[in-house]
Design a protein around this motif. Structure first.
Motif, PDB file in Angstrom:
ATOM      1  N   GLN A 213       0.816  -1.086   0.085  1.00  0.00           N
ATOM      2  CA  GLN A 213      -0.232  -0.063  -0.001  1.00  0.00           C
ATOM      3  C   GLN A 213       0.764   1.229  -0.303  1.00  0.00           C
ATOM      4  O   GLN A 213       0.395   2.365  -0.678  1.00  0.00           O
ATOM      5  CB  GLN A 213      -1.124   0.064   1.327  1.00  0.00           C
TER       6      GLN A 213
ATOM      7  N   LEU B 288       1.526   2.615  -3.549  1.00  0.00           N
ATOM      8  CA  LEU B 288       0.352   3.189  -4.070  1.00  0.00           C
ATOM      9  C   LEU B 288       0.282   4.796  -4.497  1.00  0.00           C
ATOM     10  O   LEU B 288       0.143   5.226  -5.603  1.00  0.00           O
ATOM     11  CB  LEU B 288      -1.109   2.716  -3.423  1.00  0.00           C
ATOM     12  N   LYS B 289       0.510   5.388  -3.436  1.00  0.00           N
ATOM     13  CA  LYS B 289       0.533   6.952  -3.471  1.00  0.00           C
ATOM     14  C   LYS B 289       1.550   7.138  -4.707  1.00  0.00           C
ATOM     15  O   LYS B 289       1.279   8.036  -5.707  1.00  0.00           O
ATOM     16  CB  LYS B 289       0.757   7.649  -2.127  1.00  0.00           C
ATOM     17  N   GLU B 290       2.839   6.827  -4.671  1.00  0.00           N
ATOM     18  CA  GLU B 290       3.833   7.092  -5.553  1.00  0.00           C
ATOM     19  C   GLU B 290       3.544   6.733  -6.983  1.00  0.00           C
ATOM     20  O   GLU B 290       3.552   7.386  -7.909  1.00  0.00           O
ATOM     21  CB  GLU B 290       5.169   6.544  -5.057  1.00  0.00           C
TER      22      GLU B 290
ATOM     23  N   VAL C 227       0.627   6.135  -8.305  1.00  0.00           N
ATOM     24  CA  VAL C 227      -0.719   7.021  -8.840  1.00  0.00           C
ATOM     25  C   VAL C 227      -0.023   8.338  -9.279  1.00  0.00           C
ATOM     26  O   VAL C 227      -0.229   8.931 -10.407  1.00  0.00           O
ATOM     27  CB  VAL C 227      -1.747   6.998  -8.069  1.00  0.00           C
ATOM     28  N   LEU C 228       0.779   8.804  -8.196  1.00  0.00           N
ATOM     29  CA  LEU C 228       1.302  10.236  -8.810  1.00  0.00           C
ATOM     30  C   LEU C 228       2.275  10.137  -9.964  1.00  0.00           C
ATOM     31  O   LEU C 228       2.225  11.058 -10.858  1.00  0.00           O
ATOM     32  CB  LEU C 228       2.243  10.833  -7.542  1.00  0.00           C
TER      33      LEU C 228
ATOM     34  N   LYS D 146      -8.816   3.967  -0.775  1.00  0.00           N
ATOM     35  CA  LYS D 146      -7.123   4.190  -0.640  1.00  0.00           C
ATOM     36  C   LYS D 146      -6.451   5.643  -1.143  1.00  0.00           C
ATOM     37  O   LYS D 146      -5.835   6.256  -0.597  1.00  0.00           O
ATOM     38  CB  LYS D 146      -6.455   2.898  -0.823  1.00  0.00           C
ATOM     39  N   LEU D 147      -7.300   5.730  -2.515  1.00  0.00           N
ATOM     40  CA  LEU D 147      -6.837   6.868  -3.137  1.00  0.00           C
ATOM     41  C   LEU D 147      -7.350   8.109  -2.423  1.00  0.00           C
ATOM     42  O   LEU D 147      -6.688   9.194  -2.465  1.00  0.00           O
ATOM     43  CB  LEU D 147      -7.538   6.800  -4.518  1.00  0.00           C
TER      44      LEU D 147
ATOM     45  N   LYS E 146      -7.861   8.453   0.865  1.00  0.00           N
ATOM     46  CA  LYS E 146      -6.809   8.550   2.103  1.00  0.00           C
ATOM     47  C   LYS E 146      -5.513   9.357   1.454  1.00  0.00           C
ATOM     48  O   LYS E 146      -5.118  10.155   2.556  1.00  0.00           O
ATOM     49  CB  LYS E 146      -6.659   7.122   2.579  1.00  0.00           C
ATOM     50  N   HIS E 147      -5.221   9.153   0.436  1.00  0.00           N
ATOM     51  CA  HIS E 147      -3.878   9.843  -0.081  1.00  0.00           C
ATOM     52  C   HIS E 147      -4.120  11.075  -0.812  1.00  0.00           C
ATOM     53  O   HIS E 147      -3.336  11.621  -1.597  1.00  0.00           O
ATOM     54  CB  HIS E 147      -3.096   8.927  -0.821  1.00  0.00           C
ATOM     55  N   ASP E 148      -5.492  11.689  -0.850  1.00  0.00           N
ATOM     56  CA  ASP E 148      -5.816  12.781  -1.624  1.00  0.00           C
ATOM     57  C   ASP E 148      -5.650  12.744  -3.095  1.00  0.00           C
ATOM     58  O   ASP E 148      -5.184  13.734  -3.507  1.00  0.00           O
ATOM     59  CB  ASP E 148      -5.218  13.995  -0.833  1.00  0.00           C
ATOM     60  N   LEU E 149      -5.861  11.636  -3.609  1.00  0.00           N
ATOM     61  CA  LEU E 149      -5.555  11.649  -4.992  1.00  0.00           C
ATOM     62  C   LEU E 149      -6.589  11.294  -5.852  1.00  0.00           C
ATOM     63  O   LEU E 149      -6.687  11.049  -7.249  1.00  0.00           O
ATOM     64  CB  LEU E 149      -4.934  10.348  -5.341  1.00  0.00           C
TER      65      LEU E 149
END
Length: 104
Positions: free
Chosen positions: A9, A12-14, A16-17, A38-39, A41-44
């Motif tokens: 997890q 995931l942020k990295e 998607v960015l 999850k997206l 949660k990471h403001d994505l």
């Protein structure tokens, strides 16, 4: 665009960015509430497209659970489909959003 699921997890942020930096179409998530949470949660999430279908389901999984952000959304578009379903488009209003901690 080729994408494989990140090994954890934390990746995931990295990932998607990185995808958002590439030219091409939008990233669309269909039918995965867990991934959407999850997206969020990471403001994505840049935009929610919520479909309302003309029938009632008495049970099922919720997209928005108690452990996600409280978000203000701004309605920008409505489309009615031939089936009677309605598609609503809402981008998050980033100024008002507050994150509530909780488990995934």
């Amino acid at each position: 665009m080729n994408w494989t699921q990140p090994s954890s997890q934390g990746d995931l942020k990295e990932e998607v960015l990185n995808l958002k930096e590439q030219p091409g179409s939008n990233i669309l998530v269909l039918g995965s509430g867990e991934l959407v949470r999850k997206l969020m949660k990471h403001d994505l999430v840049d935009e929610f497209r919520i479909m309302i279908f003309p029938f009632i389901w008495v049970s099922g999984k919720r997209l928005f659970t108690d452990n996600i952000k409280t978000m203000s959304l701004k309605h920008v578009y409505t489309k009615t489909l031939h089936s009677g379903a309605v598609e609503l488009t809402y981008p998050p209003s980033k100024e008002d959003n507050v994150f509530h901690q909780g488990s995934d």
